[in-house]
Design a protein around this motif. Structure first.
Motif, PDB file in Angstrom:
ATOM      1  N   VAL A  31      29.505  41.778  13.767  1.00 25.20           N
ATOM      2  CA  VAL A  31      28.573  42.859  14.065  1.00 25.20           C
ATOM      3  C   VAL A  31      29.101  44.190  13.567  1.00 25.20           C
ATOM      4  CG1 VAL A  31      27.374  44.110  15.896  1.00 25.20           C
ATOM      5  CG2 VAL A  31      27.777  41.673  16.148  1.00 25.20           C
ATOM      6  N   GLU A  78      29.019  52.418  27.858  1.00 27.44           N
ATOM      7  CA  GLU A  78      28.535  53.370  26.845  1.00 27.44           C
ATOM      8  C   GLU A  78      27.676  54.431  27.507  1.00 27.44           C
ATOM      9  OE1 GLU A  78      25.549  52.219  24.160  1.00 27.44           O
ATOM     10  OE2 GLU A  78      25.049  50.396  25.243  1.00 27.44           O
ATOM     11  N   LYS A  93      31.839  54.549  20.900  1.00 26.30           N
ATOM     12  CA  LYS A  93      31.284  53.199  20.954  1.00 26.30           C
ATOM     13  C   LYS A  93      32.310  52.115  20.656  1.00 26.30           C
ATOM     14  CE  LYS A  93      26.634  54.576  19.592  1.00 26.30           C
ATOM     15  NZ  LYS A  93      25.579  54.402  18.602  1.00 26.30           N
ATOM     16  N   PHE A 104      30.271  35.025  19.762  1.00 36.51           N
ATOM     17  CA  PHE A 104      30.857  36.065  18.920  1.00 36.51           C
ATOM     18  C   PHE A 104      32.065  35.620  18.097  1.00 36.51           C
ATOM     19  CE2 PHE A 104      28.354  38.747  21.868  1.00 36.51           C
ATOM     20  CZ  PHE A 104      27.519  39.280  20.898  1.00 36.51           C
ATOM     21  N   GLU A 105      32.549  34.380  18.336  1.00 37.00           N
ATOM     22  CA  GLU A 105      33.520  33.835  17.379  1.00 37.00           C
ATOM     23  C   GLU A 105      32.822  33.589  16.043  1.00 37.00           C
ATOM     24  OE1 GLU A 105      36.728  33.328  17.184  1.00 37.00           O
ATOM     25  OE2 GLU A 105      37.395  33.543  19.261  1.00 37.00           O
ATOM     26  N   LEU A 139      23.829  43.348  24.587  1.00 36.16           N
ATOM     27  CA  LEU A 139      24.475  44.608  24.959  1.00 36.16           C
ATOM     28  C   LEU A 139      23.635  45.370  25.978  1.00 36.16           C
ATOM     29  CD1 LEU A 139      25.597  45.758  21.411  1.00 36.16           C
ATOM     30  CD2 LEU A 139      27.041  44.826  23.206  1.00 36.16           C
ATOM     31  N   LYS A 140      22.338  45.109  25.927  1.00 35.98           N
ATOM     32  CA  LYS A 140      21.441  45.667  26.937  1.00 35.98           C
ATOM     33  C   LYS A 140      20.637  44.511  27.511  1.00 35.98           C
ATOM     34  CE  LYS A 140      20.825  50.357  25.233  1.00 35.98           C
ATOM     35  NZ  LYS A 140      21.154  50.491  23.802  1.00 35.98           N
ATOM     36  N   ARG A 144      29.497  34.859  25.563  1.00 33.58           N
ATOM     37  CA  ARG A 144      30.074  35.786  24.595  1.00 33.58           C
ATOM     38  C   ARG A 144      31.091  35.123  23.680  1.00 33.58           C
ATOM     39  NH1 ARG A 144      32.117  40.193  27.227  1.00 33.58           N
ATOM     40  NH2 ARG A 144      33.458  40.099  25.417  1.00 33.58           N
ATOM     41  N   LYS A 145      32.001  34.352  24.281  1.00 31.14           N
ATOM     42  CA  LYS A 145      33.072  33.753  23.493  1.00 31.14           C
ATOM     43  C   LYS A 145      32.501  32.848  22.406  1.00 31.14           C
ATOM     44  CE  LYS A 145      37.709  32.892  24.824  1.00 31.14           C
ATOM     45  NZ  LYS A 145      38.261  33.974  25.632  1.00 31.14           N
ATOM     46  N   PHE A 178      32.202  44.448  23.052  1.00 34.63           N
ATOM     47  CA  PHE A 178      31.233  43.505  23.595  1.00 34.63           C
ATOM     48  C   PHE A 178      30.670  42.583  22.518  1.00 34.63           C
ATOM     49  CE2 PHE A 178      30.508  45.960  27.567  1.00 34.63           C
ATOM     50  CZ  PHE A 178      30.648  44.888  28.414  1.00 34.63           C
ATOM     51  N   THR A 179      30.806  42.950  21.256  1.00 29.64           N
ATOM     52  CA  THR A 179      30.280  42.101  20.193  1.00 29.64           C
ATOM     53  C   THR A 179      31.393  41.248  19.592  1.00 29.64           C
ATOM     54  OG1 THR A 179      30.647  43.699  18.426  1.00 29.64           O
ATOM     55  CG2 THR A 179      28.585  43.872  19.643  1.00 29.64           C
ATOM     56  N   THR A 180      32.493  41.126  20.321  1.00 27.74           N
ATOM     57  CA  THR A 180      33.579  40.240  19.893  1.00 27.74           C
ATOM     58  C   THR A 180      33.805  39.236  21.020  1.00 27.74           C
ATOM     59  OG1 THR A 180      35.390  41.403  20.959  1.00 27.74           O
ATOM     60  CG2 THR A 180      34.662  42.266  18.828  1.00 27.74           C
ATOM     61  N   PRO A 181      34.580  38.172  20.764  1.00 26.57           N
ATOM     62  CA  PRO A 181      34.806  37.195  21.839  1.00 26.57           C
ATOM     63  C   PRO A 181      35.655  37.779  22.973  1.00 26.57           C
ATOM     64  CG  PRO A 181      35.492  36.333  19.695  1.00 26.57           C
ATOM     65  CD  PRO A 181      35.182  37.763  19.493  1.00 26.57           C
ATOM     66  N   CYS A 182      36.239  38.969  22.738  1.00 20.18           N
ATOM     67  CA  CYS A 182      37.110  39.540  23.760  1.00 20.18           C
ATOM     68  C   CYS A 182      36.349  40.473  24.667  1.00 20.18           C
ATOM     69  CB  CYS A 182      38.233  40.316  23.125  1.00 20.18           C
ATOM     70  SG  CYS A 182      39.377  39.213  22.420  1.00 20.18           S
ATOM     71  N   LEU A 214      27.965  47.979  14.156  1.00 22.25           N
ATOM     72  CA  LEU A 214      27.027  48.806  14.911  1.00 22.25           C
ATOM     73  C   LEU A 214      26.766  50.088  14.150  1.00 22.25           C
ATOM     74  CD1 LEU A 214      28.581  48.419  18.449  1.00 22.25           C
ATOM     75  CD2 LEU A 214      26.434  47.428  17.692  1.00 22.25           C
ATOM     76  N   GLN A 215      25.598  50.652  14.414  1.00 26.56           N
ATOM     77  CA  GLN A 215      25.230  51.899  13.741  1.00 26.56           C
ATOM     78  C   GLN A 215      26.263  52.983  14.026  1.00 26.56           C
ATOM     79  OE1 GLN A 215      21.270  52.971  14.770  1.00 26.56           O
ATOM     80  NE2 GLN A 215      21.376  54.926  13.731  1.00 26.56           N
ATOM     81  N   SER A 216      26.584  53.750  12.995  1.00 27.69           N
ATOM     82  CA  SER A 216      27.538  54.865  13.055  1.00 27.69           C
ATOM     83  C   SER A 216      28.774  54.536  13.893  1.00 27.69           C
ATOM     84  CB  SER A 216      26.880  56.139  13.579  1.00 27.69           C
ATOM     85  OG  SER A 216      26.294  55.929  14.836  1.00 27.69           O
ATOM     86  N   LEU A 247      21.835  41.003  21.070  1.00 25.62           N
ATOM     87  CA  LEU A 247      23.265  40.726  21.197  1.00 25.62           C
ATOM     88  C   LEU A 247      23.726  40.710  22.647  1.00 25.62           C
ATOM     89  CD1 LEU A 247      24.734  42.910  18.310  1.00 25.62           C
ATOM     90  CD2 LEU A 247      24.359  40.449  18.314  1.00 25.62           C
ATOM     91  N   LYS A 275      31.867  49.587  23.364  1.00 24.33           N
ATOM     92  CA  LYS A 275      30.664  48.801  23.108  1.00 24.33           C
ATOM     93  C   LYS A 275      30.945  47.746  22.034  1.00 24.33           C
ATOM     94  CE  LYS A 275      25.850  49.327  21.621  1.00 24.33           C
ATOM     95  NZ  LYS A 275      24.859  50.249  21.054  1.00 24.33           N
ATOM     96  N   HIS A 276      31.697  48.164  21.020  1.00 20.68           N
ATOM     97  CA  HIS A 276      31.986  47.216  19.945  1.00 20.68           C
ATOM     98  C   HIS A 276      32.735  45.990  20.455  1.00 20.68           C
ATOM     99  CE1 HIS A 276      33.761  45.646  16.171  1.00 20.68           C
ATOM    100  NE2 HIS A 276      32.528  45.844  15.797  1.00 20.68           N
ATOM    101  N   ASP A 307      20.571  45.520  20.110  1.00 23.41           N
ATOM    102  CA  ASP A 307      21.335  45.551  21.362  1.00 23.41           C
ATOM    103  C   ASP A 307      20.851  44.485  22.338  1.00 23.41           C
ATOM    104  OD1 ASP A 307      22.869  47.593  20.435  1.00 23.41           O
ATOM    105  OD2 ASP A 307      22.046  49.158  21.731  1.00 23.41           O
TER     106      ASP A 307
END
Lengths: 245, 240
Positions: free
Chosen positions: B81, A245, A83, B76-77, B53-54, B72-73, A89-93, B83-85, B51, A86-87, B48
């Motif tokens: 986040v 993912e 993942k 997420f600045e 992601l889905k 996104r930019k 995707f949760t950043t600005p990059c 994420l699980q595991s 955010l 996937k991670h 997800d």
């Protein structure tokens, strides 16, 4: 750009730390180069060229083979499984950053490999290239880009780590042994040569060989077109089917 | 107070099974919001979807009034986040991972300061895969804070931690809350929800069961503590 480089430097450190690529991409072709030269270096491999001349171009391709069919797909599949993609995707990059930096790492492996083989060949084995060096570099780059696109395609089409492992083995070993990269193509019986011709890497190596020996291969343009076609098709399919993912 | 997370009628099905079913809630700035439910209740899918992601089948999720998938930019600045595991690259060291994550943001925090706060500074040069479970969870929280976010998402951050490590992580989250950071967390530990959350939202099979402050949720049940009230809401009174 500066931030991308920071990311790349860390990914490159990790790639070097694992050592696989240095063994399979760099040490192995250099070792085989020395071995072939000890066994048959000055013997004629075909009309007007020696085994040293023939194996120079093919061994330079081993680094490309290792990076394209092992390094790149395995790293991408691993990062997807963990993942890490996937991670991103949760950043600005964009996750394209990490894919890009891993492709760049593969390119560096291939370059390191090519430079090592070339240095050993020229300095210790007295190799001289008959063809145009710039044209040779061009043919190397084309082979690299087309093979990397196939590696990306493998990473896109395989959904799990297991299937990527299986596919990399299925692709890497035949490409390594049957494309002429390690065992000289000239030694194959003609039946096997026909089979080998189906491998994309064989075509890349044929092109590099022809250019390195300055031979006017009549179908050199056909090979160039084929490799460009492979690149285009693989890239389009990979981009369309890629899963983060 | 102003709203920083808004979720409206979020719905998502996989292979004909509705995992998230018409979820609606909002989170105010500075609040600690807990999404509670069993394993497989749809907590991670809700995150997800929120955010970006889905893609939701219908409904919307916005953060700072923006849809994360298309902004996104900008989003997420300001959002961190975990994420699980989470897993990390093989052989990567703590400092390398921190540097890599810092490189993704315009104005990252000094990661050494974060490692000090989470008492991980001695492990800076250690391989991440050699860390204990607790150390790795603390690291993943520290990484979620590397952009000094206004909102931080923590998905089951204390699962698999021993009591001492869990309390230590709670302490850090309380400090964050004092700082005014909005925290969105999922958990299935009621003690955790009680200790941290201003407001909780219970889901089961992707549907809302109830929401409110911990006190409100307990009071509208026949029980006196959150764990028993939770089981009652989930229809598992037999376990009490």
């Amino acid at each position: 750009m500066k931030r991308f480089l920071k990311l790349y430097v860390i990914e490159q450190k990790l790639a070097l730390r694992s050592g696989d690529m240095l063994i399979f991409g760099v040490a192995m072709p250099v070792g085989i180069m020395i071995l072939i030269n000890m066994i048959a270096g000055q013997k004629q491999a075909g009309e007007g060229f020696t085994y040293l001349q023939s194996s120079f171009a093919s061994l330079i391709a081993v680094g490309i083979c290792a990076a394209a069919f092992m390094g790149i797909p395995l790293t991408i599949a691993d990062y997807r499984d963990k993942k890490i993609l996937k991670h991103f995707f949760t950043t600005p990059c964009s996750p394209v950053w990490i894919l890009g930096s891993d492709m760049l790492c593969g390119g560096v492996t291939a370059l390191l490999s090519a430079v090592s083989v070339a240095l050993v060949s020229v300095v210790f084995l007295g190799y001289e290239m008959m063809g145009n060096i710039l044209a040779f570099i061009g043919s190397w780059l084309l082979t690299l880009v087309s093979m990397f696109s196939i590696g990306l395609l493998m990473a896109s089409l395989c959904r799990t780590i297991k299937s990527v492992n299986a596919v990399t083995s299925l692709v890497y070993f035949p490409m390594l042994f049957l494309s002429g990269a390690t065992i000289p193509y000239e030694l194959f019986p003609s039946g096997l040569q026909k089979v080998a011709n189906f491998l994309p890497l064989t075509q890349g190596i044929k092109l590099m060989k022809a250019v390195s020996m300055g031979i006017e291969l009549e179908n050199v343009w056909k090979i160039v077109l084929l490799l460009v076609g492979i690149t285009a098709v693989s890239t389009v399919i990979s981009v369309k089917t890629f899963r983060w993912e | 107070m102003n709203t920083c997370i808004e979720v409206k009628d979020l719905t998502k099905s996989f292979n004909g099974r509705t995992v998230v079913n018409g979820i609606t809630f909002s989170v105010e700035k500075g609040e600690v919001f807990g999404l509670l439910g069993h394993n497989g209740a749809g907590k991670s899918t809700t995150i997800d979807l929120l955010l970006g992601l889905k893609k939701p089948d219908c409904g919307t999720g916005t953060i700072f009034g923006l849809e994360p998938s298309t902004n996104r930019k900008a989003v997420f600045e300001r959002v961190g986040v975990q994420l699980q595991s989470s897993n990390y690259q093989k052989n990567i060291r703590v400092d390398e991972l921190c540097k890599e994550m810092s490189a993704l943001y315009e104005n990252p925090e000094d990661y050494r300061r974060l490692l000090r706060i989470f008492s991980l500074e001695k492990l800076e040069k250690s391989r991440v895969d050699k860390l204990s479970g607790g150390e790795r969870q603390k690291l993943s929280v520290a990484l979620a804070l590397i952009n000094d976010p206004e909102i931080v998402f923590l998905d089951e951050l204390t699962t698999g931690l021993d009591t001492a490590a869990r309390r230590e992580v709670w302490g850090h989250l309380k400090d964050l809350k004092k700082k005014g950071t909005t925290i969105f967390l999922t958990t299935h530990y009621m003690e955790e929800a009680e200790s941290l959350c201003d407001r909780i939202f219970l889901i089961k099979d992707g549907k809302k069961i109830t929401e409110g402050t911990v006190k409100e949720v307990i009071e509208s049940s026949p029980y006196e503590n959150l764990e028993e009230a939770y089981l009652w809401y989930m229809g598992e009174e037999a376990a009490i």
